[in-house]
Scaffold this active site. Sequence first.
Site, PDB file in Angstrom:
ATOM      1  N   TYR A 130      -5.736 -22.059  12.524  1.00  0.00           N
ATOM      2  CA  TYR A 130      -6.179 -21.361  11.410  1.00  0.00           C
ATOM      3  C   TYR A 130      -7.600 -21.263  11.475  1.00  0.00           C
ATOM      4  O   TYR A 130      -8.336 -22.282  11.980  1.00  0.00           O
ATOM      5  CB  TYR A 130      -5.669 -21.919  10.238  1.00  0.00           C
ATOM      6  N   ARG A 160      -0.209 -13.488   0.690  1.00  0.00           N
ATOM      7  CA  ARG A 160      -1.763 -13.690   0.602  1.00  0.00           C
ATOM      8  C   ARG A 160      -2.201 -14.191  -0.804  1.00  0.00           C
ATOM      9  O   ARG A 160      -1.386 -14.251  -1.592  1.00  0.00           O
ATOM     10  CB  ARG A 160      -2.344 -12.121   0.908  1.00  0.00           C
ATOM     11  N   LYS A 168      -5.284  -5.719  16.273  1.00  0.00           N
ATOM     12  CA  LYS A 168      -5.904  -4.460  15.442  1.00  0.00           C
ATOM     13  C   LYS A 168      -7.151  -3.772  16.224  1.00  0.00           C
ATOM     14  O   LYS A 168      -7.128  -2.513  16.206  1.00  0.00           O
ATOM     15  CB  LYS A 168      -6.135  -5.021  14.094  1.00  0.00           C
ATOM     16  N   ARG A 172      -5.394 -17.698  14.618  1.00  0.00           N
ATOM     17  CA  ARG A 172      -5.709 -16.780  13.674  1.00  0.00           C
ATOM     18  C   ARG A 172      -6.241 -15.476  13.980  1.00  0.00           C
ATOM     19  O   ARG A 172      -5.863 -14.417  13.341  1.00  0.00           O
ATOM     20  CB  ARG A 172      -6.685 -17.635  12.509  1.00  0.00           C
ATOM     21  N   ILE A 197       1.149  -1.192  -0.019  1.00  0.00           N
ATOM     22  CA  ILE A 197       0.050  -0.060  -0.069  1.00  0.00           C
ATOM     23  C   ILE A 197       0.962   1.389   0.043  1.00  0.00           C
ATOM     24  O   ILE A 197       0.671   2.134  -0.681  1.00  0.00           O
ATOM     25  CB  ILE A 197      -0.936  -0.098   1.128  1.00  0.00           C
ATOM     26  N   TYR A 219      -4.218 -11.420  14.868  1.00  0.00           N
ATOM     27  CA  TYR A 219      -4.013 -10.127  14.362  1.00  0.00           C
ATOM     28  C   TYR A 219      -5.194  -9.394  14.469  1.00  0.00           C
ATOM     29  O   TYR A 219      -4.748  -8.237  14.740  1.00  0.00           O
ATOM     30  CB  TYR A 219      -3.797 -10.537  12.930  1.00  0.00           C
TER      31      TYR A 219
HETATM   32  N1  NAD Z   1      -3.568  -5.095   1.393  1.00  0.00           N
HETATM   33  C1  NAD Z   1      -4.500  -5.018   2.215  1.00  0.00           C
HETATM   34  O1  NAD Z   1      -5.631  -5.291   1.503  1.00  0.00           O
HETATM   35  C2  NAD Z   1      -4.893  -4.763   3.569  1.00  0.00           C
HETATM   36  C3  NAD Z   1      -5.920  -5.234   4.040  1.00  0.00           C
HETATM   37  C4  NAD Z   1      -6.286  -4.844   5.605  1.00  0.00           C
HETATM   38  C5  NAD Z   1      -5.054  -4.215   6.297  1.00  0.00           C
HETATM   39  N2  NAD Z   1      -4.095  -3.846   5.523  1.00  0.00           N
HETATM   40  C6  NAD Z   1      -3.164  -3.151   6.342  1.00  0.00           C
HETATM   41  O2  NAD Z   1      -2.582  -1.997   5.768  1.00  0.00           O
HETATM   42  C7  NAD Z   1      -1.147  -2.020   6.180  1.00  0.00           C
HETATM   43  C8  NAD Z   1      -0.302  -2.186   4.902  1.00  0.00           C
HETATM   44  O3  NAD Z   1      -0.602  -3.432   4.302  1.00  0.00           O
HETATM   45  P1  NAD Z   1       0.331  -3.724   3.080  1.00  0.00           P
HETATM   46  O4  NAD Z   1      -0.618  -4.617   2.306  1.00  0.00           O
HETATM   47  O5  NAD Z   1       0.860  -2.595   2.261  1.00  0.00           O
HETATM   48  O6  NAD Z   1       1.236  -4.782   3.725  1.00  0.00           O
HETATM   49  P2  NAD Z   1       2.906  -4.685   3.565  1.00  0.00           P
HETATM   50  O7  NAD Z   1       3.256  -5.912   4.336  1.00  0.00           O
HETATM   51  O8  NAD Z   1       3.350  -4.804   2.014  1.00  0.00           O
HETATM   52  O9  NAD Z   1       3.703  -3.493   4.198  1.00  0.00           O
HETATM   53  C9  NAD Z   1       3.879  -3.393   5.379  1.00  0.00           C
HETATM   54  C10 NAD Z   1       5.145  -2.675   5.468  1.00  0.00           C
HETATM   55  O10 NAD Z   1       5.446  -2.286   6.903  1.00  0.00           O
HETATM   56  C11 NAD Z   1       7.027  -2.606   6.988  1.00  0.00           C
HETATM   57  N3  NAD Z   1       7.138  -2.647   8.347  1.00  0.00           N
HETATM   58  C12 NAD Z   1       6.612  -3.677   9.412  1.00  0.00           C
HETATM   59  N4  NAD Z   1       7.092  -3.802  10.571  1.00  0.00           N
HETATM   60  C13 NAD Z   1       7.922  -2.827  10.581  1.00  0.00           C
HETATM   61  C14 NAD Z   1       8.896  -2.238  11.454  1.00  0.00           C
HETATM   62  N5  NAD Z   1       8.709  -2.787  12.877  1.00  0.00           N
HETATM   63  N6  NAD Z   1       9.436  -1.069  11.283  1.00  0.00           N
HETATM   64  C15 NAD Z   1       9.663  -0.304   9.933  1.00  0.00           C
HETATM   65  N7  NAD Z   1       8.692  -1.239   9.077  1.00  0.00           N
HETATM   66  C16 NAD Z   1       7.851  -2.136   9.136  1.00  0.00           C
HETATM   67  C17 NAD Z   1       7.113  -3.838   6.165  1.00  0.00           C
HETATM   68  O11 NAD Z   1       8.602  -3.961   5.865  1.00  0.00           O
HETATM   69  C18 NAD Z   1       6.361  -3.546   5.164  1.00  0.00           C
HETATM   70  O12 NAD Z   1       7.026  -2.755   3.960  1.00  0.00           O
HETATM   71  C19 NAD Z   1      -0.995  -3.044   7.260  1.00  0.00           C
HETATM   72  O13 NAD Z   1      -1.267  -2.332   8.640  1.00  0.00           O
HETATM   73  C20 NAD Z   1      -2.116  -4.171   7.007  1.00  0.00           C
HETATM   74  O14 NAD Z   1      -2.527  -4.797   8.308  1.00  0.00           O
HETATM   75  C21 NAD Z   1      -3.951  -4.159   4.509  1.00  0.00           C
HETATM   76  O1  UGA Z   2      -6.573  -8.032   2.910  1.00  0.00           O
HETATM   77  C1  UGA Z   2      -7.521  -7.660   3.991  1.00  0.00           C
HETATM   78  O2  UGA Z   2      -8.522  -7.205   3.864  1.00  0.00           O
HETATM   79  C2  UGA Z   2      -7.380  -8.481   5.056  1.00  0.00           C
HETATM   80  O3  UGA Z   2      -7.385  -9.869   5.014  1.00  0.00           O
HETATM   81  C3  UGA Z   2      -6.281 -10.695   4.724  1.00  0.00           C
HETATM   82  O4  UGA Z   2      -7.026 -11.971   5.120  1.00  0.00           O
HETATM   83  P1  UGA Z   2      -7.604 -12.879   4.067  1.00  0.00           P
HETATM   84  O5  UGA Z   2      -8.494 -12.176   3.243  1.00  0.00           O
HETATM   85  O6  UGA Z   2      -8.172 -14.349   4.765  1.00  0.00           O
HETATM   86  O7  UGA Z   2      -6.140 -13.332   3.485  1.00  0.00           O
HETATM   87  P2  UGA Z   2      -5.740 -14.145   1.992  1.00  0.00           P
HETATM   88  O8  UGA Z   2      -4.410 -14.604   2.156  1.00  0.00           O
HETATM   89  O9  UGA Z   2      -5.854 -12.978   1.036  1.00  0.00           O
HETATM   90  O10 UGA Z   2      -6.698 -15.026   1.873  1.00  0.00           O
HETATM   91  C4  UGA Z   2      -7.775 -15.074   1.096  1.00  0.00           C
HETATM   92  C5  UGA Z   2      -8.817 -16.498   1.379  1.00  0.00           C
HETATM   93  O11 UGA Z   2      -8.110 -17.234   0.475  1.00  0.00           O
HETATM   94  C6  UGA Z   2      -7.738 -18.394   0.954  1.00  0.00           C
HETATM   95  N1  UGA Z   2      -6.674 -19.012   0.322  1.00  0.00           N
HETATM   96  C7  UGA Z   2      -5.316 -18.378   0.527  1.00  0.00           C
HETATM   97  C8  UGA Z   2      -4.178 -18.728  -0.386  1.00  0.00           C
HETATM   98  C9  UGA Z   2      -4.422 -20.025  -1.222  1.00  0.00           C
HETATM   99  O12 UGA Z   2      -3.306 -20.145  -1.793  1.00  0.00           O
HETATM  100  N2  UGA Z   2      -5.484 -20.520  -1.261  1.00  0.00           N
HETATM  101  C10 UGA Z   2      -6.362 -20.218  -0.554  1.00  0.00           C
HETATM  102  O13 UGA Z   2      -7.635 -20.833  -0.721  1.00  0.00           O
HETATM  103  C11 UGA Z   2      -7.656 -18.196   2.455  1.00  0.00           C
HETATM  104  O14 UGA Z   2      -7.725 -19.233   3.134  1.00  0.00           O
HETATM  105  C12 UGA Z   2      -8.761 -17.195   2.684  1.00  0.00           C
HETATM  106  O15 UGA Z   2     -10.053 -17.895   2.537  1.00  0.00           O
HETATM  107  C13 UGA Z   2      -5.302 -10.562   5.749  1.00  0.00           C
HETATM  108  O16 UGA Z   2      -5.325 -10.804   7.213  1.00  0.00           O
HETATM  109  C14 UGA Z   2      -4.540  -9.009   5.682  1.00  0.00           C
HETATM  110  O17 UGA Z   2      -3.877  -8.799   4.703  1.00  0.00           O
HETATM  111  C15 UGA Z   2      -5.796  -8.182   5.618  1.00  0.00           C
HETATM  112  O18 UGA Z   2      -5.708  -7.440   6.742  1.00  0.00           O
END
Ligand code: NAD
Ligand code: UGA
Length: 390
Positions: A335, A235, A189, A182, A28, A185
């Site tokens: 899980y 993911r 949060k 599971r 992000i 997290y």
């Molecule tokens: N991608 C999604 O759909 C999604 C969904 C729900 C929540 N989120 C939340 O959004 C945020 C960003 O998600 P993302 O998908 O970009 O994940 P990401 O893992 O790609 O990015 C997180 C970044 O934080 C950095 N980081 C972690 N711990 C650190 C530390 N102690 N010091 C410095 N840097 C650190 C990591 O190196 C990484 O680059 C997270 O808080 C996540 O929980 C994302």
């Molecule tokens: O993205 C989000 O909004 C949030 O949800 C994600 O959780 P989840 O959606 O369960 O994570 P994914 O790994 O993307 O899995 C989605 C679904 O696919 C399934 N899955 C995953 C991987 C795979 O190879 N096969 C498979 O069936 C998982 O069991 C789950 O049901 C993660 O917890 C976070 O990055 C985030 O907070």
Amino acid sequence: MASVARVDLDGNPIKPITICMIGAGGFIGSHLCEKLMSETPHKVLALDVYNDKIKHLLEPENAHPWSDRIQFHRLNIKQDSRLEGLIKMADLTINLAAICTPADYNTRPLDTIYSNFIDALPVVKYCSENNKRLIHFSTCEVYGKTIGSYLPKDSPLRQDPAYYVLKEDESPCIFGSIEKQRWSYACAKQLIERLIYAEGAENGLEFTIVRPFNWIGPRMDFIPGIDGPSEGVPRVLACFSNNLLRREPLKLVDGGQSQRTFVYIKDAIEAVMLMIENPARANSHIFNVGNPNNEVTVRQLGEMMTEVYVKVSGEPKLETPTIDVSSQEFYGVGYDDSDKRIPDMTIINKQLGWNPKTSLWDLLESTLTYQHRTYAEAVKKAISQASATS
Ligand SMILES: NC(=O)c1ccc[n+]([C@@H]2O[C@H](COP(=O)([O-])OP(=O)(O)OC[C@H]3O[C@@H](n4cnc5c(N)ncnc54)[C@H](O)[C@@H]3O)[C@@H](O)[C@H]2O)c1
Ligand SMILES: O=C(O)[C@H]1O[C@H](OP(=O)(O)OP(=O)(O)OC[C@H]2O[C@@H](n3ccc(=O)[nH]c3=O)[C@H](O)[C@@H]2O)[C@H](O)[C@@H](O)[C@@H]1O
């Protein structure tokens, strides 16, 4: 910068600000930095332990027009005395840093809880003590399971949106038992959300909480063995991309019956931009950011990704494109899963007028085009090297 004055949703000119972005090197963060550099005059202090995903924005040889507006600070917020100073230098802090891959929640629950709660505490404290605005990234996982999932399978109430649509100010947070790690997290949060909310209520912290609903797109996570550990489990988008690139069946956990709504990262970033530039409308709010129109089961996601990948790669479909695996086998003990995630959009619509635009097919097409272009050669090479040494 363009000379036309940029205005907020109320028609007021937007003043350039400095943003301390923690976790800027992630999925992000990289998209948010790109958008801020290419379309706004704001400055970014980008904090992370890694910067591979934002290297293209930092390299001086590219002589970007924004090179004096982005500064990378390699630091771990767990232990770095520079953190408070950097928050003080900025007008706004955005905290993205977290462990957020489900494979870690039940296998590394302590790291997960520390990362999502304990490590975020000083960020909240420094913002509150220094009167700095905070945008904190939470998750849709704080809703846990739907109320409907506890109804009998044949109950007609399961079809009633009141039992499954997730509302920021009404829905409860429903997690499994403590052995179901599971939820480590989601629970961490949730507690940091409650702490931020309380800092707002008791000490006047200006905050916005974002609950992303499965944002996906280019640069999400890693491809195991190529730009991440071979045994790592990212993911679902990256897991399925990896399977497609390696021409192996997609693994459907527990039959792929869970449902998700996927939103394109570029749509979601528009929502974050509105929050950044409209503090009066965004402060003290929790926002769902997702696309309720893009709902599929994980099985349907796998099928659609398979079709899209045939189109973008020109490679034929496998005879057996998917296989079922148990969650215990795939993720290990502890899980559990969210059954269904439909975001209610009332609050973000009312406050910021935001709506997602991109259909699931379109977002998968652009994302898988990127995955193919970025990884296909490297995966082929890795496979041929492995077969030469075996
Ligand atoms: N991608 C999604 O759909 C999604 C969904 C729900 C929540 N989120 C939340 O959004 C945020 C960003 O998600 P993302 O998908 O970009 O994940 P990401 O893992 O790609 O990015 C997180 C970044 O934080 C950095 N980081 C972690 N711990 C650190 C530390 N102690 N010091 C410095 N840097 C650190 C990591 O190196 C990484 O680059 C997270 O808080 C996540 O929980 C994302
Ligand atoms: O993205 C989000 O909004 C949030 O949800 C994600 O959780 P989840 O959606 O369960 O994570 P994914 O790994 O993307 O899995 C989605 C679904 O696919 C399934 N899955 C995953 C991987 C795979 O190879 N096969 C498979 O069936 C998982 O069991 C789950 O049901 C993660 O917890 C976070 O990055 C985030 O907070």
